[in-house]
Scaffold this active site. Sequence first.
Site, mmCIF file in Angstrom:
data_model
loop_
_atom_site.group_PDB
_atom_site.id
_atom_site.type_symbol
_atom_site.label_atom_id
_atom_site.label_comp_id
_atom_site.label_asym_id
_atom_site.label_seq_id
_atom_site.Cartn_x
_atom_site.Cartn_y
_atom_site.Cartn_z
ATOM 1 C CG ASP A 1 -2.241 0.729 1.097
ATOM 2 O OD1 ASP A 1 -3.125 0.265 0.675
ATOM 3 O OD2 ASP A 1 -2.262 2.117 1.096
ATOM 4 N N GLY B 1 -26.620 2.538 -2.661
ATOM 5 C CA GLY B 1 -25.486 3.264 -2.477
ATOM 6 C C GLY B 1 -24.215 2.484 -2.467
ATOM 7 N NE ARG C 1 -15.664 3.528 -0.149
ATOM 8 C CZ ARG C 1 -14.817 2.641 -0.606
ATOM 9 N NH1 ARG C 1 -14.176 2.817 -1.856
ATOM 10 N NH2 ARG C 1 -15.068 1.373 -0.223
ATOM 11 C CB CYS D 1 -19.743 -1.613 -6.116
ATOM 12 S SG CYS D 1 -18.396 -2.321 -5.724
HETATM 13 C C1 UDX Z 1 -21.975 -4.701 -4.291
HETATM 14 C C2 UDX Z 1 -22.070 -5.960 -4.939
HETATM 15 O O1 UDX Z 1 -23.085 -6.704 -4.261
HETATM 16 C C3 UDX Z 1 -20.630 -7.045 -5.000
HETATM 17 O O2 UDX Z 1 -21.039 -8.097 -5.768
HETATM 18 C C4 UDX Z 1 -19.889 -6.124 -5.801
HETATM 19 O O3 UDX Z 1 -18.546 -6.596 -5.962
HETATM 20 C C5 UDX Z 1 -19.611 -4.539 -4.950
HETATM 21 O O4 UDX Z 1 -20.855 -4.067 -4.820
HETATM 22 P P1 UDX Z 1 -21.722 -3.927 -1.716
HETATM 23 O O5 UDX Z 1 -21.625 -2.595 -2.404
HETATM 24 O O6 UDX Z 1 -20.608 -4.182 -0.672
HETATM 25 O O7 UDX Z 1 -21.772 -4.826 -2.808
HETATM 26 O O8 UDX Z 1 -23.018 -3.833 -1.197
HETATM 27 P P2 UDX Z 1 -24.467 -4.721 -1.392
HETATM 28 O O9 UDX Z 1 -24.571 -5.610 -0.273
HETATM 29 O O10 UDX Z 1 -24.564 -5.248 -2.792
HETATM 30 O O11 UDX Z 1 -25.217 -3.460 -1.491
HETATM 31 C C6 UDX Z 1 -25.428 -2.336 -2.176
HETATM 32 C C7 UDX Z 1 -26.420 -1.366 -1.889
HETATM 33 O O12 UDX Z 1 -28.000 -1.788 -2.552
HETATM 34 C C8 UDX Z 1 -26.570 -1.057 -0.546
HETATM 35 O O13 UDX Z 1 -27.043 0.390 -0.605
HETATM 36 C C9 UDX Z 1 -27.892 -1.847 -0.059
HETATM 37 O O14 UDX Z 1 -28.567 -1.061 0.999
HETATM 38 C C10 UDX Z 1 -28.699 -1.918 -1.319
HETATM 39 N N1 UDX Z 1 -29.562 -2.890 -1.579
HETATM 40 C C11 UDX Z 1 -29.019 -4.161 -1.510
HETATM 41 C C12 UDX Z 1 -31.042 -2.484 -1.403
HETATM 42 O O15 UDX Z 1 -31.486 -1.328 -1.449
HETATM 43 N N2 UDX Z 1 -31.972 -3.544 -1.645
HETATM 44 C C13 UDX Z 1 -31.535 -4.930 -1.669
HETATM 45 O O16 UDX Z 1 -32.310 -5.643 -1.903
HETATM 46 C C14 UDX Z 1 -30.078 -4.992 -2.050
#
Ligand code: UDX
Length: 431
Positions: free
Chosen positions: A31, A258, A329, A261
């Site tokens: 890093d 949010g 984020r 990703c």
């Molecule tokens: C995501 C992808 O799932 C993962 O495969 C990728 O590599 C990176 O992005 P992450 O951002 O950690 O992972 O969170 P995730 O649990 O997927 O949720 C993303 C967002 O969607 C969150 O804000 C969550 O609250 C929202 N969400 C998720 C919903 O609003 N409804 C749902 O049913 C699922």
Amino acid sequence: MSRLAVIGAGYVGLTTAACMARLGHTVVAADIDADRVALLSKGEVPILEEGLPELLAEGLASKRLRFVVGAANAAPDAEFVFLCVPTPQGDDGSADLSFVEAVAREIAPALRPGTVVVNKSTMPVGSTRVVERILAAAGASIEEIGVASNPEFLREGTSVRDFLEPNRVVIGCDDPSVAVRVSELYRGLKAPILVTDSASAEMIKYASNAFLATKISFVNAIANLCEAVDADVREVVLGMGYDTRIGFEFLRPGPGYGGSCFPKDTAALLHAAEQAGYDFTLLQGVVDVNRRQHERMVDKARDLAGGSLDGVRVAALGLTFKANTDDLRDSPAIHIVRRLIEEGARVVAHDPAAPARVLDLVPGLELAGDPYAACAGAGLVAVLTEWDAFRWLDFGRVAAELAEARILDTRNLLDPAAMRRLGFVYEGVGR
Ligand code: UDX
């Protein structure tokens, strides 16, 4: 077992390094942040990630995992170099590859013949070839070095489990023998391994995230419609989910998606579509629904407060973009809280994990040490993140703390009937 370098010790890099050491490989993780490297070398994990402290301790103890400052110090001797540096969103929505480019330039002179450079960070379609070109321009003998794409599908909070028990592993390389070498690193895992060309592997990552974002925006749109026709979205999703073609997952309505990703990857895919001359109106709709969903929560708060938020004290429960992470984020909660303050509300928030620097992100925000303190004297409670602890609050006590027993549950975390029995005016999403 192989010798690996992992460049970037953030969410993705640290998980990759610790999990690869668990699989038996020898890993040097680099890093640019010397403080972070010092912390990690002592076994301290700077992020909230289940199982990571244990894996880090195990890797350090077995000496299969160590940390160094600077990519150039990790690359020599490595048979595989994993690039896990950020690919933030550029001004036009495209992915910014400047960190990747800088690292590729830095490691190029140190790479030995036969080394494979693996793109783990999410990078636009075509990046495998871009990295190849940068390495060649920086002096690496590209005939002897392979470049492959191996996108991560890790969810924050469960990334260790997602790495060690994946649904699938995707490896893209235009030289199949290189892809097969990368696939051997994952031999210990029980998961289908898809070996494909580099562009398809890169597209799989974007298409997967865009599809998941589509599910969320779709269910949010249905939830909004349910409100208008007096249906309950939770019943609707239950009835839909039994159809195995649809399934139950990723259909939780809320304040919009949010995190690090979905917002960035959908923007990057839209940008790529535009560049390719394809009008991706479906995905544009997904992004628009999401933006409006954040704002819809502000509308609900204003309505609950009687038409104006000016001077209203709001208790915000949750600030992180989802539960079980300390990541802020692109958090819908942050967006909503900012807007509430803009409209004149005084917002006092409690989040079990959000770092104190959240105060720099949201001028005017105040923090409370526990949920009850956040509620003291407030005219409205807004549940913004689905932390399990909020489900089990003593809502009799919450009601007693509040000036007005009104609750906006943007995550449908609570039981509306129970809340109403306690005298709350309750508003959820789609029910
Ligand atoms: C995501 C992808 O799932 C993962 O495969 C990728 O590599 C990176 O992005 P992450 O951002 O950690 O992972 O969170 P995730 O649990 O997927 O949720 C993303 C967002 O969607 C969150 O804000 C969550 O609250 C929202 N969400 C998720 C919903 O609003 N409804 C749902 O049913 C699922």
